[in-house]
Each structure stands twice: as structure tokens, then as C-alpha cells.
Design an enzyme around this catalytic site. Sequence first.
Site, PDB file in Angstrom:
ATOM      1  N   HIS A 162       0.833  -1.205   0.000  1.00  0.00           N
ATOM      2  CA  HIS A 162       0.000   0.000   0.000  1.00  0.00           C
ATOM      3  C   HIS A 162       0.869   1.258   0.000  1.00  0.00           C
ATOM      4  CE1 HIS A 162      -3.520  -2.431   1.998  1.00  0.00           C
ATOM      5  NE2 HIS A 162      -3.184  -2.892   0.800  1.00  0.00           N
TER       6      HIS A 162
HETATM    7  C1  LIG Z   1       0.556  -7.467  -4.607  1.00  0.00           C
HETATM    8  C2  LIG Z   1      -0.362  -6.358  -4.230  1.00  0.00           C
HETATM    9  C3  LIG Z   1      -1.435  -6.626  -3.382  1.00  0.00           C
HETATM   10  C4  LIG Z   1      -2.301  -5.596  -3.026  1.00  0.00           C
HETATM   11  N1  LIG Z   1      -3.460  -5.900  -2.353  1.00  0.00           N
HETATM   12  C5  LIG Z   1      -4.440  -4.955  -2.251  1.00  0.00           C
HETATM   13  C6  LIG Z   1      -5.746  -5.289  -1.811  1.00  0.00           C
HETATM   14  O1  LIG Z   1      -6.080  -6.445  -1.560  1.00  0.00           O
HETATM   15  N2  LIG Z   1      -6.659  -4.282  -1.697  1.00  0.00           N
HETATM   16  C7  LIG Z   1      -6.357  -2.976  -1.992  1.00  0.00           C
HETATM   17  O2  LIG Z   1      -7.226  -2.103  -1.817  1.00  0.00           O
HETATM   18  N3  LIG Z   1      -5.132  -2.632  -2.446  1.00  0.00           N
HETATM   19  C8  LIG Z   1      -4.188  -3.588  -2.618  1.00  0.00           C
HETATM   20  N4  LIG Z   1      -2.973  -3.261  -3.157  1.00  0.00           N
HETATM   21  C9  LIG Z   1      -2.673  -1.836  -3.413  1.00  0.00           C
HETATM   22  C10 LIG Z   1      -3.335  -1.245  -4.657  1.00  0.00           C
HETATM   23  O3  LIG Z   1      -3.446  -2.204  -5.671  1.00  0.00           O
HETATM   24  C11 LIG Z   1      -2.488  -0.020  -5.102  1.00  0.00           C
HETATM   25  O4  LIG Z   1      -2.470   0.928  -4.060  1.00  0.00           O
HETATM   26  C12 LIG Z   1      -3.057   0.647  -6.349  1.00  0.00           C
HETATM   27  O5  LIG Z   1      -3.214  -0.297  -7.383  1.00  0.00           O
HETATM   28  C13 LIG Z   1      -2.144   1.792  -6.815  1.00  0.00           C
HETATM   29  O6  LIG Z   1      -2.744   2.451  -7.904  1.00  0.00           O
HETATM   30  P1  LIG Z   1      -2.003   3.610  -8.728  1.00  0.00           P
HETATM   31  O7  LIG Z   1      -2.968   4.052  -9.768  1.00  0.00           O
HETATM   32  O8  LIG Z   1      -1.456   4.612  -7.787  1.00  0.00           O
HETATM   33  O9  LIG Z   1      -0.751   2.889  -9.402  1.00  0.00           O
HETATM   34  P2  LIG Z   1      -0.741   1.645 -10.407  1.00  0.00           P
HETATM   35  O10 LIG Z   1      -2.015   0.904 -10.361  1.00  0.00           O
HETATM   36  O11 LIG Z   1       0.516   0.914 -10.139  1.00  0.00           O
HETATM   37  O12 LIG Z   1      -0.678   2.333 -11.843  1.00  0.00           O
HETATM   38  C14 LIG Z   1       0.474   2.906 -12.387  1.00  0.00           C
HETATM   39  C15 LIG Z   1       0.542   2.497 -13.851  1.00  0.00           C
HETATM   40  O13 LIG Z   1       1.486   3.320 -14.513  1.00  0.00           O
HETATM   41  C16 LIG Z   1       2.241   2.541 -15.409  1.00  0.00           C
HETATM   42  N5  LIG Z   1       3.502   3.268 -15.629  1.00  0.00           N
HETATM   43  C17 LIG Z   1       4.462   3.550 -14.708  1.00  0.00           C
HETATM   44  N6  LIG Z   1       5.464   4.243 -15.276  1.00  0.00           N
HETATM   45  C18 LIG Z   1       5.133   4.420 -16.589  1.00  0.00           C
HETATM   46  C19 LIG Z   1       5.768   5.049 -17.682  1.00  0.00           C
HETATM   47  N7  LIG Z   1       6.942   5.667 -17.548  1.00  0.00           N
HETATM   48  N8  LIG Z   1       5.145   5.021 -18.905  1.00  0.00           N
HETATM   49  C20 LIG Z   1       3.934   4.416 -19.068  1.00  0.00           C
HETATM   50  N9  LIG Z   1       3.303   3.788 -18.045  1.00  0.00           N
HETATM   51  C21 LIG Z   1       3.876   3.803 -16.815  1.00  0.00           C
HETATM   52  C22 LIG Z   1       2.395   1.213 -14.689  1.00  0.00           C
HETATM   53  O14 LIG Z   1       2.714   0.165 -15.566  1.00  0.00           O
HETATM   54  C23 LIG Z   1       1.017   1.054 -14.036  1.00  0.00           C
HETATM   55  O15 LIG Z   1       0.100   0.359 -14.844  1.00  0.00           O
HETATM   56  C24 LIG Z   1      -2.073  -4.262  -3.498  1.00  0.00           C
HETATM   57  C25 LIG Z   1      -0.996  -3.983  -4.346  1.00  0.00           C
HETATM   58  C26 LIG Z   1      -0.153  -5.034  -4.740  1.00  0.00           C
HETATM   59  C27 LIG Z   1       0.993  -4.707  -5.676  1.00  0.00           C
END
Ligand SMILES: Cc1cc2nc3c(=O)[nH]c(=O)nc-3n(C[C@H](O)[C@H](O)[C@H](O)COP(=O)(O)OP(=O)(O)OC[C@H]3O[C@@H](n4cnc5c(N)ncnc54)[C@H](O)[C@@H]3O)c2cc1C
Length: 543
Positions: free
Chosen positions: A479
Site C-alpha cells: 500500500h
Molecule cells: C501485490 C499487491 C497486493 C495488493 N493488495 C491490495 C488489496 O487487496 N486491496 C487494496 O485495496 N489494495 C491492494 N494493493 C494496493 C493497490 O493495488 C495499489 O495501491 C493501487 O493499485 C495503486 O494504484 P495507482 O494508480 O497509484 O498505481 P498503479 O495501479 O501501479 O498504476 C500505475 C501504472 O502506470 C504505469 N507506468 C508507470 N510508469 C510508466 C511510464 N513511464 N510510462 C507508461 N506507463 C507507466 C504502470 O505500468 C502502471 O500500470 C495491493 C498492491 C499489490 C501490488
Amino acid sequence: MRDATSAPPVSYYDYIVIGGGTAGCPLAATLSHNASVLLLERGGSPYGNRNITDLEAFGAALSDLSPSSPSQRFISEDGVINARARVLGGGSCLNAGFYTRAAPEYVRNVGWDGKLVNESYAWVERLVAFQPKMRQWQTAVRDGLLEIGIVPDNGFTYDHIPGTKVGGSIFDESGQRHTAADLLEYANPRGIAVLLHAYVHRILFKRRGTVRPVARGVVFRDSAGAKHRAYLRRGPRNEVIVSAGALGSPQLLMLSGLGPKAHLQAHNISLVLDQPMVGQGMSDNPMNAVFIPSPKPVEVSLIQVVGITQFGSFIEAASGENFGGSVSSKDYGMFSPKIGQLATVPPKQRTPEALAKAIEDMKSLDSSAFQGGFILEKITGPLSTGHMELRSRNPKDNPSVTFNYFQDPDDLRKCVEGILTIERVIDSKAFAAFKYDSMTFESLLNLTLSAPVNLRPRHQNTTTSVEQFCRDSVMTIWHYHGGCQVGMVVDREYRVLGVDALRVIDGSTFNHSPGTNPQATVMMLGRYMGVKILSERLASEAA
Ligand SMILES: Cc1cc2nc3c(=O)[nH]c(=O)nc-3n(C[C@H](O)[C@H](O)[C@H](O)COP(=O)(O)OP(=O)(O)OC[C@H]3O[C@@H](n4cnc5c(N)ncnc54)[C@H](O)[C@@H]3O)c2cc1C
């Protein structure tokens, strides 16, 4: 969606969203209804990949360390093994699926509009949230939590209410995952272009003739290494929006010249704006777990139940043969040696060959050796913060991240109370059928510690001092957040301070992790900001 190799060398859009993740997909889908949107995702498609879609394969995606894996491993300077997403749908393609809203108090403190927040959560839930089917082990944990006084029983709800509840899941009744990529179903197909394997290397700024730097486009490369440029069309409301996640967003701002001056100069990056707060305020909520071998078989489950305590610790649990990994591949799920947890190899000797051997050795064990589950606790906040730095100018390289787990004594206190609460759940009558009477709590702690769940040193008093146990056995619950925090790097409308036509919208903007688990709020935020940005656009067009 299509592969970036088919993209023209130059293109023009009203909005360019970087990162097709948990926030980026709902954001782009919403914006596409009244503007032209380009969504750039560095990873591939989640569809048809069983490591993503199947609940039982939870550990497999995290264990895949190949360059085409949907997960990119990183190890923080604290010695904790962690993962970041690299796939359309982002972290929602890797996560344990638990779906739960933020507390109303959190929403008020951040200053969001409560009505739009609720509408945005409901928009997300219509497509990707489900009521999980409770089976015996999760039921025993829930009843144990209630028995020891984590009350009231709040039944099944998405809401964040103190007590014990069954939360939602992005896995449906048949164990199939629904990710943030599914929210693209809401998009206007004529208003959106989704490019896969589109790696953004830099945000471009216009500086001449403007008071402040103005974002005007991006440079991205496709999987063949060809360079493409996408520019904003002329228009006062058009913007580049960074949704690259808590590591990707601050990293990309730095690579584009927004960050601490001396650090950027050390990497020969030409400065656009000296912004010392980019990459600061990085936090990861520490997770500590206790393994409980079971005398009888238990279901494969990821998180379904949570105890929301009054002292700032959330109690959750997961179970199953191989602890949530796939039975057929003998991949040991959340605690797989391949993902660095439950390894049998001492940290310093943990070469890929040694891990492969450990996995082979484990295959020869009877699966009953892995029968059981773990109860974990995650603390709120946290209060401890760290920072991120570039290691190189290559966007594909992980930056160096330090989270400083338990630096704040209050974080440690919450962990200790959480572990003592887990002890009481294990000792409850409701849980009695799922533990060996002969095993004391100290022996369970020992068992946990004998698995090098991280790369941190062990201490002699780890089973007698709960504080030491927390420090030595700390893991991530993934997280992690921060790096582009509101008030530090972006304003309350998520506009990057000191420049124009640029926002950051994702988990990197959080000061604290929302709810017990963040994904619902990250998806909600994408929708919420999409609606706000579009209504500002429509208002300015009407004026
Ligand atoms: C293993 C795991 C288990 C988890 N379990 C839970 C759970 O059960 N419940 C819950 O609520 N949360 C859970 N989480 C946390 C939750 O999934 C994350 O907090 C959330 O997905 C983050 O979202 P975000 O949009 O900030 O980033 P992300 O979803 O990581 O999105 C960022 C995106 O940007 C892309 N990107 C990065 N750099 C570039 C670039 N230079 N060019 C193009 N694309 C790029 C990446 O590929 C990615 O797709 C978990 C996370 C993980 C990894």
C-alpha cells in the site's frame, strides 16, 4: 487498445494520461466523453493472462521476474521485498482483491466533495466489486475477531466502520478478477486511444514566452525502441496527467526536470523547476503476519474480512493450501520463496539459483506441510516517512526507495497492539479448529521468523520482544504511497505546483493510505477527478 508500435511518430490530444493503472483507467474513461484522450501504458494487456485473472494464481504474477511480467519487483533500502505493476489495470491486476472504501473522516480531511465521492465509488462498484463467498477459515477469523471484542459485527459492507466486517472483492463468485482496466468499458470509444507497451520517457515543457513552464506533450518509446511524440492540442484546458503510481509518478517528474535541483544535476537532467518535495513523503504501511499451520484443510482465500480496531491497526487474513498460491505449480503464494517471502535460503545467499533449489526442495514436501494460513496486521497511516531517488536516467530502472518502517514510535505501538490482538484471535474458541493445541504463540512467532520473509537482520530477542518481532519480520502489504503529495508537489486540485497544464492523479498524492486497503479509493479518485476536470472544461467552454 493497441500496441504502441502502431502509433504514429507524432499525434495530438486534449488529454494525455501517463499510466493505465488503477487511477489512470477510470480517469481516461471519464475524460473520453467530452475530449480526446491518449492513455499510455508501459505494460501489456491483462486479458487472457491467468496469472492475473485467477484468484488461485495470486503468487504467480508476483513470482514472474521476466521483463514481460505484469509485476516489477523492487527491494526498498529497508530490506523489504516489494512489487510495482507493469500492466494495463496497474496494481488492481496484482493485488489481493480486497475492496473497501475510505472512512468519511478521511474524505472530509482531504477536502473531497462527499457526494461526488459516493457517486464515484458507486460507478466503480457497478463493474468491479463483488461480495465474497465466505468459507470456513475466513469465517473462523471473523468470529474470532468478534469474540475478542473487535465489535460490532458490521456484516458485509464496503464502508469503513470500526468493528469487524466482510469487505468487497474484485474477484467475482467464480474467482475471476475484475481490474481497473474493465472500467475502460465506460469509455467513449471515439474519444480514447489506449496504447500498450508505450513507455513514457519524458514530459515536454514549453518555457519560452511563458511565465511558468507549461506541459505540452510527452516522449514515449514502443517495444521496438521507436520514439513517438504526443502533444497537447491547442486549448487552455488541455493537460498532461501523470498516473504512473507511487514510484512511477515522482520518478517521471524527476526524469522530466521537476525535482530537487542538486539531485537532477547529479544525473545530468536539465532542470525545469527546482522542486525539493518531489520524491519526499514516501510511506509504506508495514505489514506483519503470523503463520498458523492448520490440522485440517482450509480453503484458498485472499483477504475477505477485516477487524478495524480502535488503536489504529487493521487485522486481515489469507489462507489455503500453499497460502494462496497455485496448487498445481506448487507456487507458495503470498509467502512464496520466489516472491521473497517464506524463503528457506538465508538472505545473503539468496541467488536465483539458490531460490530455484529451495522451490524444488519444497515441491518434495507433502502439501499438508503448507496447510494453514496467516493472520496479518497493517497499521494506519503510517506516520513514518521516507524518500525516493533516481538510480539512473533510464525510466525502466527502479528508483531507490526508503520507507523508514517504524521510525515513528507510534507506528511501532500500533504494530505491537496488532500482534497481541492476533494472538487473542488465534486463542479464541472460534478459531480453535484451525490450530495445533501444542503450538504456543511464541512457537508460531518462531515459525514466522524462521522464514526469511525479508532481507533484514534478525535479533536474539525477537520472540520475547514484540517490538523486535515487528521490526525484524516487517513485510509490505503493497500500500505504499506518496512522492507527489497534496500540499507538497500538487495542490488540492492535483495540479503540479509551479508549472501549468500538468496534474498527478494516483496513489503518489496520498499523505496517508485510505481505508483499510486503498484500491477502491484510488479507482474512485480517477473517476472523481475525471468528472471534476470535465465539468471545469464544460464550464469554461460555456463562458
Ligand atoms: C501485490 C499487491 C497486493 C495488493 N493488495 C491490495 C488489496 O487487496 N486491496 C487494496 O485495496 N489494495 C491492494 N494493493 C494496493 C493497490 O493495488 C495499489 O495501491 C493501487 O493499485 C495503486 O494504484 P495507482 O494508480 O497509484 O498505481 P498503479 O495501479 O501501479 O498504476 C500505475 C501504472 O502506470 C504505469 N507506468 C508507470 N510508469 C510508466 C511510464 N513511464 N510510462 C507508461 N506507463 C507507466 C504502470 O505500468 C502502471 O500500470 C495491493 C498492491 C499489490 C501490488
